[in-house]
Design an enzyme around this catalytic site. Structure first.
Site, PDB file in Angstrom:
ATOM      1  N   CYS A   1      -7.531  -5.931  -1.875  1.00 43.46           N
ATOM      2  CA  CYS A   1      -8.551  -5.878  -0.820  1.00 43.46           C
ATOM      3  C   CYS A   1      -9.063  -4.458  -0.578  1.00 43.46           C
ATOM      4  CB  CYS A   1      -8.004  -6.449   0.492  1.00 43.46           C
ATOM      5  SG  CYS A   1      -6.617  -5.525   1.159  1.00 43.46           S
TER       6      CYS A   1
ATOM      7  N   GLU B   1       0.814  -1.221   0.000  1.00 44.33           N
ATOM      8  CA  GLU B   1       0.000   0.000   0.000  1.00 44.33           C
ATOM      9  C   GLU B   1       0.845   1.267   0.000  1.00 44.33           C
ATOM     10  OE1 GLU B   1      -2.477  -0.178   3.502  1.00 44.33           O
ATOM     11  OE2 GLU B   1      -0.922  -1.227   4.624  1.00 44.33           O
TER      12      GLU B   1
END
Length: 585
Positions: A513, A442
């Site tokens: 996700c 991320e």
């Protein structure tokens, strides 16, 4: 009255049509006056009695929760009860009465305003939204003090009468329950954002909702006809007959499509060319597993463990114990009946302070958060790791570490996992010694140094929300730059595609996700990049499955390769649109 349209933040999809029912905030009616010294203790007792009354109300609501209620409702009512018990609410206003001689309502409102100002300084979107929980608790106490509790209409839900559309400055999850059995069609609020508890509950209940409308409660009148377009974030007040008919047709079409999607629950997610795709669910609490199983999820791709810590640490300074965490993780594992559960370690820190009074850093998104925070608090981290490992004795568990960017963070995390295993062995407690360990990708630095991760990790999960935010250097919760948040920016697509490609070549499972996984407009794009695992909110799963069933990778992959060579944002958006229209059903 002429028809007009309002624009806000869409938080729950669908269309609702009905009559407006306005909820007036009690704070507007609060009188400010000073009380004589001899009446101070009587005023203190009046506030204490009101707080006790609200405690009983919340307990009654909790006890009366229907068995089929979303898990979030009970959890949020618990949070409100904890806020009410916190000294910042239960004691400081009493001191204000005693020292400044304010009346009870004024003293409470003064403290609520002070706490709200503190929360405005927090940069993290989720934590900043917790300000609304404090205000909702304060509002509930004020209504007891002023005797202005809302009377609810009966509402028969018939087509002629129209379903009730609640319009409010703000509305708490607990109050939403009061409308659930009264032909409640949707709601509109002045306050709120994507991460507000009210928005989360709206998505769980699948109720069309638009929030952050600023002055809707001032512009909409009692019993006005209202249309909520939850997809577009639009509210139409007093629509013309033609517009009303148009939206009734759209509403009927959506209902038909939803019924069709329901038939896909037990169908495997396989593309037209025979490629199997894994669809997983994101959850916040163990109870969310029920919705995940009902939607046909093949497992949990992201268990956000911080929800076990939220609300408790911040208000009563007591973190969940190892045993309490273990029990929550074990419940989720048992509920998924042999399907894998991926538990992410605590994603909390300077931007999500564990104490309400704790000072945040100047730029919390870049501060001591997630794995940085956990490595700085080794005993807390070890307790969580032991709890997750213990749960792995009851079914397949994967352990996911957020916000890794440096080699030493990977090494330290793996070393602490080994330490937790050794502690459990010494204590004679069972766990899966081969539990898979994964990393969240991320931070752009992680995506650009992926070989470092594939050598040491068993799987990867791309958190697109933060990846986009960090790549584009914007806070999507900041209204002034929110328009710059773009999942289709060429830099974001490059990082996504290269991460999926490198992981696939290395034989490492990779999932997405973040919000992109649940956006069916991006499903084919991700498939064409080579993604084979998607994890999303359970309510999004069937719509994404529908896209997968109608996609042929032989046709999609060349088109996506062409998109990835483009650096023109408008051309990319148009190409993605054409990709979705090709062979659409």
């Amino acid at each position: 009255m002429a028809s007009f349209t309002l624009h806000g933040i869409p938080v729950s999809r669908g269309i609702a049509i009905g009559r407006a029912h306005l909820l007036a905030p009690a704070a507007l009616d609060v009188k400010h006056y000073l009380i004589p010294q001899e009446q101070v203790e009587a005023e203190v007792q009046r506030l204490q009695k009101a707080i006790a009354t609200v405690h009983k109300e919340l307990q009654t609501i909790w006890n009366d929760l229907p068995k089929d209620s979303p898990a979030e409702l009970g959890a949020f009512i618990d949070v409100h009860a904890l806020i009410l018990s916190d000294p910042m609410i239960a004691e400081v206003p009493l001191d204000i009465i005693r020292t400044r001689f304010y009346n009870a309502e004024w003293a409470l409102l003064t403290q609520i305003d002070e706490l709200s100002a503190q929360f405005d300084e927090i940069e993290d979107a989720y934590l900043r939204e917790r300000k609304s929980d404090i205000q909702q608790v304060g509002e509930r106490v004020l209504k007891v003090l002023t005797g202005s509790a809302n009377a609810l209409p009966a509402g028969d839900g018939s087509e002629g009468a129209g379903r009730m559309i609640v319009v409010a400055h703000d509305i708490s999850p607990a109050d939403m329950l009061r409308f659930k059995d009264r032909a409640f069609g949707g709601f509109v609020t002045d306050l709120g954002g994507q991460n507000s508890h009210t928005a989360i509950v709206a998505r769980s209940l699948d109720i069309p909702a638009v929030v952050g409308m600023y002055n809707a409660s001032m512009l909409i009148r009692q019993d006005d006809w209202v249309i909520i377009d939850g997809d577009a974030g639009v509210v139409i007040v007093d629509p013309t007959p033609a517009v009303l008919e148009q939206y009734r047709e759209r509403q009927a079409r959506l209902l038909r499509e939803r019924k069709k999607l329901g038939k896909l629950k037990k169908m495997p997610a396989v593309t037209k060319d025979g490629t199997e795709i894994t669809l997983l669910a994101n959850i916040e609490l163990p109870e969310d597993c029920t919705a995940a199983m009902e939607a046909g999820a093949m497992g949990v791709g992201l268990f956000r463990s911080e929800y076990l810590f939220m609300g408790r640490a911040g208000f009563v300074n007591k973190l969940p114990s190892e045993d309490e965490q273990f029990e929550s993780y074990r419940q989720a594992v048992a509920a998924m009946k042999g399907r894998p559960v991926t538990i992410r370690t605590l994603d909390i820190g300077a931007d999500k302070p564990l104490d309400m009074a704790e000072q945040t850093s100047l730029n919390p998104a870049l501060g001591l958060r997630a794995i940085r925070f956990c490595l700085a608090e080794p005993q807390m981290f070890l307790a969580q790791l032991r709890a997750i490992l213990r749960a792995s004795a009851y079914g397949p568990v994967k352990l996911l570490i957020p916000m890794l960017a440096h080699a030493f963070e990977i090494d330290q995390s793996l070393a602490m996992i080994e330490q937790a295993k050794a502690q459990l062995r010494d204590a004679g407690k069972k766990f899966d010694p081969l539990i898979p360990i994964g990393a969240m990708i991320e931070i752009p630095a992680a995506a650009l140094t992926l070989p470092m991760f594939v050598k040491k990790m068993d799987f990867l999960s791309i958190g697109t929300n933060d990846l986009i935010q960090y790549t584009l250097a914007i806070d999507r919760a900041d209204h002034e730059v929110a328009h710059l948040y773009n999942p289709l920016h060429p830099a974001v697509l490059y990082l996504l595609a290269s991460t999926i490609s490198i992981a696939t070549k290395a034989g490492i499972p990779v999932a997405v996700c973040g919000e992109m996984a649940g956006d069916m407009k991006l499903t084919r794009l991700l498939l064409g990049m080579g993604l084979r695992e998607f994890s999303m909110h359970p309510t999004q799963l069937l719509a994404v499955k529908h896209e997968i069933l109608n996609s042929d990778l032989n046709e999609i992959t060349p088109s996506v390769k062409k998109i990835l060579r483009s650096f023109d944002p408008m051309a990319i958006a148009e190409a993605v649109n054409q990709l979705n229209q090709a062979g659409a059903v």
